[in-house]
Design a protein around this motif. Structure first.
Motif, PDB file in Angstrom:
ATOM      1  N   SER A  40       0.847  -1.052  -0.070  1.00  0.00           N
ATOM      2  CA  SER A  40       0.126  -0.117  -0.031  1.00  0.00           C
ATOM      3  C   SER A  40       0.939   1.280   0.055  1.00  0.00           C
ATOM      4  O   SER A  40       0.434   2.166   0.114  1.00  0.00           O
ATOM      5  N   SER A  41       2.147   1.175  -0.482  1.00  0.00           N
ATOM      6  CA  SER A  41       2.939   2.331  -0.403  1.00  0.00           C
ATOM      7  C   SER A  41       3.990   2.043  -1.483  1.00  0.00           C
ATOM      8  O   SER A  41       4.357   0.890  -1.595  1.00  0.00           O
ATOM      9  N   PHE A  42       4.609   2.954  -1.959  1.00  0.00           N
ATOM     10  CA  PHE A  42       5.678   3.065  -2.955  1.00  0.00           C
ATOM     11  C   PHE A  42       6.970   2.400  -2.353  1.00  0.00           C
ATOM     12  O   PHE A  42       7.620   1.613  -2.807  1.00  0.00           O
ATOM     13  N   LYS A  43       6.903   2.721  -0.993  1.00  0.00           N
ATOM     14  CA  LYS A  43       8.492   2.355  -0.311  1.00  0.00           C
ATOM     15  C   LYS A  43       8.135   0.722  -0.231  1.00  0.00           C
ATOM     16  O   LYS A  43       9.198  -0.028  -0.220  1.00  0.00           O
ATOM     17  N   ALA A  44       7.027   0.322   0.334  1.00  0.00           N
ATOM     18  CA  ALA A  44       6.919  -1.332   0.711  1.00  0.00           C
ATOM     19  C   ALA A  44       7.068  -2.072  -0.640  1.00  0.00           C
ATOM     20  O   ALA A  44       7.490  -3.163  -0.619  1.00  0.00           O
ATOM     21  N   MET A  45       6.475  -1.207  -1.898  1.00  0.00           N
ATOM     22  CA  MET A  45       6.566  -1.947  -3.064  1.00  0.00           C
ATOM     23  C   MET A  45       8.073  -2.158  -3.562  1.00  0.00           C
ATOM     24  O   MET A  45       8.493  -3.338  -3.874  1.00  0.00           O
ATOM     25  N   ALA A  46       9.174  -1.159  -3.328  1.00  0.00           N
ATOM     26  CA  ALA A  46      10.460  -1.066  -3.498  1.00  0.00           C
ATOM     27  C   ALA A  46      11.066  -2.248  -2.629  1.00  0.00           C
ATOM     28  O   ALA A  46      11.844  -2.938  -3.112  1.00  0.00           O
TER      29      ALA A  46
END
Length: 246
Positions: A114-120
């Motif tokens: 649910s966030s770009f940082k978690a995706m990365a």
């Protein structure tokens, strides 16, 4: 980075190939065709449709403060001010169900983020390196909807993938930005298409050599090929991202 992701989420486009195999959702990621259809001069009936404004991207701390489990749906609906019997509530239930389902056969790892940082972080973990990059795959020269029309393939350019494996992240229906990410392997191309009305599209295309997860046996049957006999391809939705090693 969060600002660029929020801007990206505002651009949602689907496509349908009339001569290909697709389901009732008519979404670009669910339309399949064969690799031999990708050559300059080839014609495809396509419909790129302008979608509704995307849900906002939340900072990681904010997103992780909201429950994300089907066991707490009443709390989620209350926190997000979503009426229990509304279409938005049904979308929340559907997304949570899909996110909590076990990965399909052949998928090594899968996670909803649910966030770009978690995706990365998930991509770096799967690819075993922090030296990764994200790419949005499909772009149109015009905003909004375009007519259902014939597109001519102008060029097909291979896209090298270091190591061969990658992480694909697909946007899910939710009140804020949620992506379902999973490992995958495919041959990638950028296909430039020209529409009859002048619309240009650079469409990211993934071709799977085997019975890739998500491609069902009925799909192979309708295409008239056996799994593994020829690569089966699909365009990547504009609201999807691919993570690869640099």
């Amino acid at each position: 980075m969060a600002r660029s992701l929020a801007a990206f989420l505002l651009l949602l486009v689907g496509a349908v190939i009339a001569s290909a195999v697709y389901d009732e959702e008519d979404s670009v990621g669910r339309a399949y065709f064969l690799v031999h259809d990708l050559y300059p001069g080839s014609k495809m009936m396509l419909h790129f449709t302008g979608a509704a404004t995307g849900a906002p991207a939340l900072p990681r701390t904010r997103a992780e403060s909201i429950p994300f489990t089907s066991t707490k749906i009443p709390e989620i609906l209350s926190r997000l001010n979503v009426p229990a019997g509304s279409p938005a509530a049904a979308a929340i239930r559907s997304t949570l169900k899909e996110c909590e389902a076990p990965p399909l056969d052949g998928v090594v790892a899968q996670l909803c983020v649910s966030s770009f940082k978690a995706m990365a972080d998930f991509a770096a973990s799967c690819l075993r390196t922090r030296d990764v990059r994200a790419a949005t795959m499909t772009k149109l020269s015009k905003d909004g909807a375009t007519p259902r029309q014939v597109y001519v393939v102008e060029s097909v350019r291979p896209m090298p993938v270091s190591g061969g494996d990658m992480v694909a992240c697909h946007r899910m229906p939710y009140p804020y930005a949620v992506f379902l990410c999973h490992t995958t392997t495919a041959t990638l191309y950028t296909v430039t298409l020209a529409g009859a009305d002048g619309t240009k599209a650079d469409a990211g295309t993934a071709c799977h050599k085997d019975a890739s997860p998500g491609i069902s046996w009925p799909t192979f049957k309708k295409l008239g090929v056996a799994p593994g006999s020829v690569p089966v391809c699909h365009f990547l939705p504009q609201d999807s991202m691919l993570w690869m090693r640099n």
